[in-house]
Design a protein around this motif. Structure first.
Motif, PDB file in Angstrom:
ATOM      1  N   ASN A  29      37.501  73.008  60.792  1.00  0.00           N
ATOM      2  CA  ASN A  29      38.722  73.653  61.121  1.00  0.00           C
ATOM      3  C   ASN A  29      39.288  71.853  61.576  1.00  0.00           C
ATOM      4  O   ASN A  29      38.513  71.013  61.354  1.00  0.00           O
ATOM      5  N   ARG A  30      40.055  72.205  61.824  1.00  0.00           N
ATOM      6  CA  ARG A  30      40.697  70.617  62.827  1.00  0.00           C
ATOM      7  C   ARG A  30      40.926  70.623  63.622  1.00  0.00           C
ATOM      8  O   ARG A  30      40.349  71.092  65.151  1.00  0.00           O
ATOM      9  N   ILE A  31      40.083  69.228  63.692  1.00  0.00           N
ATOM     10  CA  ILE A  31      40.042  69.177  65.673  1.00  0.00           C
ATOM     11  C   ILE A  31      41.779  68.266  66.307  1.00  0.00           C
ATOM     12  O   ILE A  31      42.082  67.828  65.276  1.00  0.00           O
ATOM     13  N   VAL A  33      42.985  77.499  68.799  1.00  0.00           N
ATOM     14  CA  VAL A  33      42.185  76.784  68.620  1.00  0.00           C
ATOM     15  C   VAL A  33      41.341  77.080  70.285  1.00  0.00           C
ATOM     16  O   VAL A  33      41.119  77.979  70.780  1.00  0.00           O
ATOM     17  N   SER A  34      40.170  76.486  69.530  1.00  0.00           N
ATOM     18  CA  SER A  34      38.727  76.941  70.875  1.00  0.00           C
ATOM     19  C   SER A  34      37.988  75.383  70.931  1.00  0.00           C
ATOM     20  O   SER A  34      38.507  74.478  70.316  1.00  0.00           O
ATOM     21  N   VAL A  45      34.186  57.799  67.734  1.00  0.00           N
ATOM     22  CA  VAL A  45      34.860  59.027  68.395  1.00  0.00           C
ATOM     23  C   VAL A  45      35.067  59.587  66.814  1.00  0.00           C
ATOM     24  O   VAL A  45      36.100  59.720  67.207  1.00  0.00           O
ATOM     25  N   VAL A  46      34.067  60.024  66.363  1.00  0.00           N
ATOM     26  CA  VAL A  46      34.018  60.566  64.632  1.00  0.00           C
ATOM     27  C   VAL A  46      33.540  61.881  64.878  1.00  0.00           C
ATOM     28  O   VAL A  46      32.078  62.051  65.850  1.00  0.00           O
ATOM     29  N   LEU A  47      33.478  62.592  63.995  1.00  0.00           N
ATOM     30  CA  LEU A  47      32.138  63.726  63.912  1.00  0.00           C
ATOM     31  C   LEU A  47      30.997  63.225  63.741  1.00  0.00           C
ATOM     32  O   LEU A  47      30.121  63.742  63.646  1.00  0.00           O
ATOM     33  N   LEU A  48      31.537  62.161  62.425  1.00  0.00           N
ATOM     34  CA  LEU A  48      30.233  61.665  61.583  1.00  0.00           C
ATOM     35  C   LEU A  48      30.160  59.944  62.038  1.00  0.00           C
ATOM     36  O   LEU A  48      30.645  59.558  61.446  1.00  0.00           O
ATOM     37  N   PRO A  49      29.427  59.495  63.080  1.00  0.00           N
ATOM     38  CA  PRO A  49      29.319  58.324  63.249  1.00  0.00           C
ATOM     39  C   PRO A  49      28.411  57.402  62.370  1.00  0.00           C
ATOM     40  O   PRO A  49      27.865  58.106  61.732  1.00  0.00           O
ATOM     41  N   VAL A 107      34.960  68.879  71.596  1.00  0.00           N
ATOM     42  CA  VAL A 107      35.632  68.409  70.665  1.00  0.00           C
ATOM     43  C   VAL A 107      36.329  69.853  70.901  1.00  0.00           C
ATOM     44  O   VAL A 107      36.361  71.338  70.437  1.00  0.00           O
ATOM     45  N   ASP A 108      37.970  70.060  70.791  1.00  0.00           N
ATOM     46  CA  ASP A 108      38.811  71.320  70.758  1.00  0.00           C
ATOM     47  C   ASP A 108      39.293  70.820  69.221  1.00  0.00           C
ATOM     48  O   ASP A 108      39.340  70.262  68.888  1.00  0.00           O
ATOM     49  N   VAL A 109      38.728  72.463  68.523  1.00  0.00           N
ATOM     50  CA  VAL A 109      39.330  72.530  66.540  1.00  0.00           C
ATOM     51  C   VAL A 109      40.045  73.710  66.785  1.00  0.00           C
ATOM     52  O   VAL A 109      40.871  74.951  67.443  1.00  0.00           O
TER      53      VAL A 109
END
Length: 348
Positions: free
Chosen positions: A267-269, A317-318, A252-256, A307-309
């Motif tokens: 942007n912030r998740i 938020v998008s 559950v990370v952007l960079l496994p 993921v929402d950022v």
């Protein structure tokens, strides 16, 4: 008394004439040049290796004896009794279990040469294929003073220089062998004529069978057996690669960590990243640079990230809901007990 002497003289003359006739017939058949070669071919047809070697006057040196001067470790064969040629190579294929099937042996041609030698050609079925071999022989004294002896001018031997690519093991006429070094031509001494169906089948490797025939005494035949990964190996690597990528998608990370895909963001998740696999890279395997290794070249695949950022500019938020392309490469090496070690290859 005189009549008896005449009778016995006639009888003796008939015996001598019969003996001379018999010698001439036997010398023109069994003890002829063609009869000599036919005897050799008959021994091969019976898979009687000792008799074939004896007829050809070929003496095998000890396997652990002197080796050739070329550094290959090949063992020379003493052919001084059969000619001046010296062949060096492995004796592995000189075993009855690896001999060919020879049938329908027939004399095709016999020629007396100007130097006293004779050239004899036979046709036969070699492992089901019509073939021919030509031998040159010469007189080698006589037996009992009346029956001709013969010897081969060129020993009935050939060299098969076999390259087994990507493996060392191979099968020839149903018997299993191992080459000294893979990807390198290895010389094998064979009796002429010979034919070998050469293949490779193992847990993870296979090869398209090839047929190698040696029908010309003294000649070298070159052959190459290309061993490739079989369907079972490709399927197992595919399963393990898929399982590994599925495990990557649980992070559950952007960079496994340790995975070929990831998505950096400025942007912030806001929510927990959710990965899934969209397209698994299709596994193909080619020989690796190291002996006994196989490489899956860099292959395209795709993951999917949701993921929402929150924008760092206006705070809006998008949802990021897109595919993420990647490439993956893996090195596969053999482990004991038919296990595979699969290691990810990362670009430099």
């Amino acid at each position: 008394m005189r009549r008896e002497l005449v009778t016995w003289s006639i009888v003796l003359g008939l015996i001598i004439a019969a003996f001379v006739t018999t010698v001439l017939i036997v010398n023109s058949t069994l003890f002829s040049s063609s009869g000599f070669v036919r005897s050799y071919l008959g021994a091969l047809a019976r898979h009687d290796m000792p008799s074939a070697l004896q007829i050809a006057d070929i003496h095998l040196a000890e396997e652990h004896g002197a080796s050739s001067d070329d550094g290959s470790g090949a063992t020379p064969i003493d052919t001084t009794g059969a000619g001046s040629m010296l062949l060096a190579g492995s004796h592995d294929l000189l075993r009855p279990s690896a001999l060919s099937t020879i049938e329908n042996i027939a004399l095709a041609e016999r020629t007396v040469n100007a130097n006293g030698t004779e050239t004899v050609t036979f046709v036969f079925d070699l492992d089901g294929n019509t073939s021919r071999s030509t031998f040159t022989v010469e007189r080698d004294g006589s037996r009992f003073g009346v029956f001709a002896d013969w010897k081969f001018v060129t020993p009935p031997l050939s060299i098969v220089r076999l390259t087994v690519a990507n493996a060392q093991g191979f099968t020839a006429n149903g018997s299993e062998f191992v080459t000294p070094t893979q990807d390198t031509p290895s010389p094998y001494v064979v009796l002429t004529p010979s034919s070998f169906d050469i293949s490779h089948t193992s847990t993870f490797l296979t090869a398209e069978p090839i047929r190698v025939s040696a029908t010309d005494p003294g000649k070298t035949v070159r052959a190459r057996l290309d061993v490739v990964a079989n369907d079972a190996m490709v399927a197992q690597v595919q399963r393990e690669v898929n399982d590994y990528l599925d495990e990557c998608a649980t992070q559950v990370v952007l960079l496994p960590t340790g995975c070929p895909f990831g998505q950096p963001m400025a942007n912030r998740i806001v929510t927990t990243p959710e990965w899934s696999m969209a397209t698994y890279p299709e596994v193909t395997l080619v020989p690796g640079s190291a002996t006994g290794s196989w490489l899956m070249p860099a292959t395209d695949g795709a993951a999917h990230l949701t993921v929402d950022v929150r924008s760092i500019f206006d705070g809006s938020v998008s949802t990021f809901d897109e595919g993420v392309d990647f490439t993956a490469s893996y090195l596969v090496t053999f482990m004991p007990e038919d296990e595979l070690l699969i290691t990810a290859q990362y670009p430099n």
